[in-house]
Design a protein around this motif. Structure first.
Motif, short mmCIF file in Angstrom:
data_model
loop_
_atom_site.label_atom_id
_atom_site.label_comp_id
_atom_site.label_asym_id
_atom_site.label_seq_id
_atom_site.Cartn_x
_atom_site.Cartn_y
_atom_site.Cartn_z
N ALA A 116 1.15 -6.19 1.06
CA ALA A 116 -0.14 -5.83 1.64
C ALA A 116 -1.28 -6.57 0.94
CB ALA A 116 -0.36 -4.32 1.54
N ALA A 117 -1.19 -6.70 -0.38
CA ALA A 117 -2.22 -7.43 -1.12
C ALA A 117 -2.27 -8.89 -0.69
CB ALA A 117 -1.98 -7.32 -2.63
N THR A 118 -1.11 -9.49 -0.52
CA THR A 118 -1.03 -10.88 -0.09
C THR A 118 -1.65 -11.05 1.30
OG1 THR A 118 0.93 -11.28 -1.43
CG2 THR A 118 0.54 -12.79 0.40
N LEU A 119 -1.33 -10.13 2.20
CA LEU A 119 -1.88 -10.20 3.56
C LEU A 119 -3.39 -10.01 3.57
CD1 LEU A 119 0.90 -8.23 5.44
CD2 LEU A 119 0.38 -10.67 5.69
N ALA A 120 -3.88 -9.03 2.82
CA ALA A 120 -5.33 -8.79 2.77
C ALA A 120 -6.05 -10.00 2.18
CB ALA A 120 -5.63 -7.53 1.96
N GLN A 121 -5.49 -10.56 1.13
CA GLN A 121 -6.08 -11.74 0.50
C GLN A 121 -6.09 -12.91 1.48
OE1 GLN A 121 -3.97 -13.06 -2.99
NE2 GLN A 121 -5.85 -13.81 -3.92
N GLY A 122 -5.02 -13.08 2.25
CA GLY A 122 -4.95 -14.13 3.25
C GLY A 122 -5.99 -13.94 4.35
N GLY A 123 -6.21 -12.69 4.74
CA GLY A 123 -7.23 -12.41 5.74
C GLY A 123 -8.62 -12.77 5.25
N SER A 124 -8.90 -12.44 4.00
CA SER A 124 -10.20 -12.80 3.41
C SER A 124 -10.37 -14.30 3.35
CB SER A 124 -10.32 -12.22 1.99
OG SER A 124 -10.44 -10.83 2.05
N ALA A 129 -4.61 -2.08 -7.95
CA ALA A 129 -4.72 -0.89 -8.79
C ALA A 129 -3.62 0.12 -8.44
CB ALA A 129 -6.10 -0.25 -8.63
N ALA A 130 -3.34 0.26 -7.15
CA ALA A 130 -2.25 1.14 -6.72
C ALA A 130 -0.91 0.63 -7.24
CB ALA A 130 -2.23 1.26 -5.19
N MET A 131 -0.74 -0.69 -7.23
CA MET A 131 0.50 -1.26 -7.77
C MET A 131 0.65 -0.93 -9.25
SD MET A 131 0.56 -4.99 -5.88
CE MET A 131 1.95 -5.60 -6.84
N ASN A 132 -0.45 -0.96 -9.99
CA ASN A 132 -0.39 -0.61 -11.41
C ASN A 132 0.01 0.86 -11.58
OD1 ASN A 132 -1.08 -3.16 -12.28
ND2 ASN A 132 -3.27 -2.72 -12.38
N GLY A 133 -0.52 1.72 -10.69
CA GLY A 133 -0.15 3.13 -10.73
C GLY A 133 1.33 3.33 -10.45
N VAL A 134 1.85 2.60 -9.48
CA VAL A 134 3.28 2.69 -9.17
C VAL A 134 4.10 2.17 -10.34
CG1 VAL A 134 5.11 1.87 -7.64
CG2 VAL A 134 2.93 2.61 -6.67
N GLU A 135 3.63 1.12 -11.00
CA GLU A 135 4.35 0.59 -12.16
C GLU A 135 4.41 1.64 -13.27
OE1 GLU A 135 6.79 -1.51 -14.23
OE2 GLU A 135 6.09 -2.28 -12.31
N ALA A 151 -10.33 -4.55 -0.92
CA ALA A 151 -9.07 -3.91 -0.57
C ALA A 151 -7.93 -4.46 -1.42
CB ALA A 151 -8.77 -4.10 0.92
N THR A 152 -7.92 -5.77 -1.63
CA THR A 152 -6.88 -6.39 -2.46
C THR A 152 -6.92 -5.83 -3.87
OG1 THR A 152 -6.96 -8.42 -1.14
CG2 THR A 152 -6.02 -8.60 -3.35
N ASN A 153 -8.10 -5.68 -4.43
CA ASN A 153 -8.22 -5.11 -5.78
C ASN A 153 -7.75 -3.66 -5.82
OD1 ASN A 153 -9.21 -7.50 -6.84
ND2 ASN A 153 -11.34 -6.95 -6.47
N ALA A 178 -18.94 -12.80 6.22
CA ALA A 178 -19.04 -12.74 4.76
C ALA A 178 -18.71 -11.35 4.21
CB ALA A 178 -20.41 -13.22 4.29
N PRO A 179 -19.32 -10.28 4.75
CA PRO A 179 -18.95 -8.97 4.21
C PRO A 179 -17.51 -8.56 4.56
CG PRO A 179 -20.74 -8.75 5.83
CD PRO A 179 -20.44 -10.20 5.66
N ALA A 180 -17.00 -9.05 5.68
CA ALA A 180 -15.60 -8.76 6.03
C ALA A 180 -14.68 -9.39 4.99
CB ALA A 180 -15.29 -9.27 7.43
N ALA A 181 -14.96 -10.63 4.62
CA ALA A 181 -14.15 -11.31 3.61
C ALA A 181 -14.25 -10.59 2.27
CB ALA A 181 -14.60 -12.76 3.46
N GLU A 182 -15.44 -10.13 1.92
CA GLU A 182 -15.63 -9.41 0.66
C GLU A 182 -14.88 -8.07 0.68
OE1 GLU A 182 -16.31 -8.71 -3.09
OE2 GLU A 182 -16.79 -10.60 -2.10
N GLN A 183 -14.89 -7.41 1.83
CA GLN A 183 -14.16 -6.15 1.95
C GLN A 183 -12.66 -6.38 1.77
OE1 GLN A 183 -15.47 -3.08 2.12
NE2 GLN A 183 -13.39 -2.33 1.84
N GLY A 184 -12.18 -7.51 2.26
CA GLY A 184 -10.77 -7.86 2.03
C GLY A 184 -10.47 -8.02 0.56
N ASN A 185 -11.40 -8.63 -0.18
CA ASN A 185 -11.22 -8.77 -1.64
C ASN A 185 -11.20 -7.40 -2.31
OD1 ASN A 185 -11.16 -11.56 -1.48
ND2 ASN A 185 -13.33 -11.79 -1.91
#
Length: 87
Positions: free
Chosen positions: A68-76, A27-33, A21-23, A12-19
């Motif tokens: 990376a976001a897609t992969l992290a979300q998939g892991g969660s 946020a980094a994607m918004n910075g790059v944009e 990380a995805t967030n 459960a906490p591993a899945a939450e950590q993935g969420n």
């Protein structure tokens, strides 16, 4: 060997950590944009190769962050699915 409840409790906490990380990645994607917007504004009226390189690299960065976001979300999701399988 860990019990099913112990495994579920660890997943459960591993899945939450993935969420989380995805967030953070989003946020980094918004910075790059924002970076891209500024680069494009500066690039208006110039065709210098370095500004083109900067834009290209920023676009690649944004794409890879999306991957990376897609992969992290998939892991969660896989961890949550396994929790469901365990019952």
């Amino acid at each position: 060997m860990a019990s099913i409840e112990e495994v579920k409790a660890a997943l459960a906490p591993a899945a939450e950590q993935g969420n989380t990380a995805t967030n953070q990645i989003r946020a980094a994607m918004n910075g790059v944009e924002q970076m891209l917007s500024r680069l494009r504004a500066v690039a208006a009226g110039t065709s210098h190769p370095k500004i083109g390189e900067a834009i290209n690299r920023a676009e690649q960065s944004k794409q890879r962050l999306g991957e990376a976001a897609t992969l992290a979300q998939g892991g969660s999701q896989a961890a949550r699915d396994y929790i469901g399988i365990l019952g």
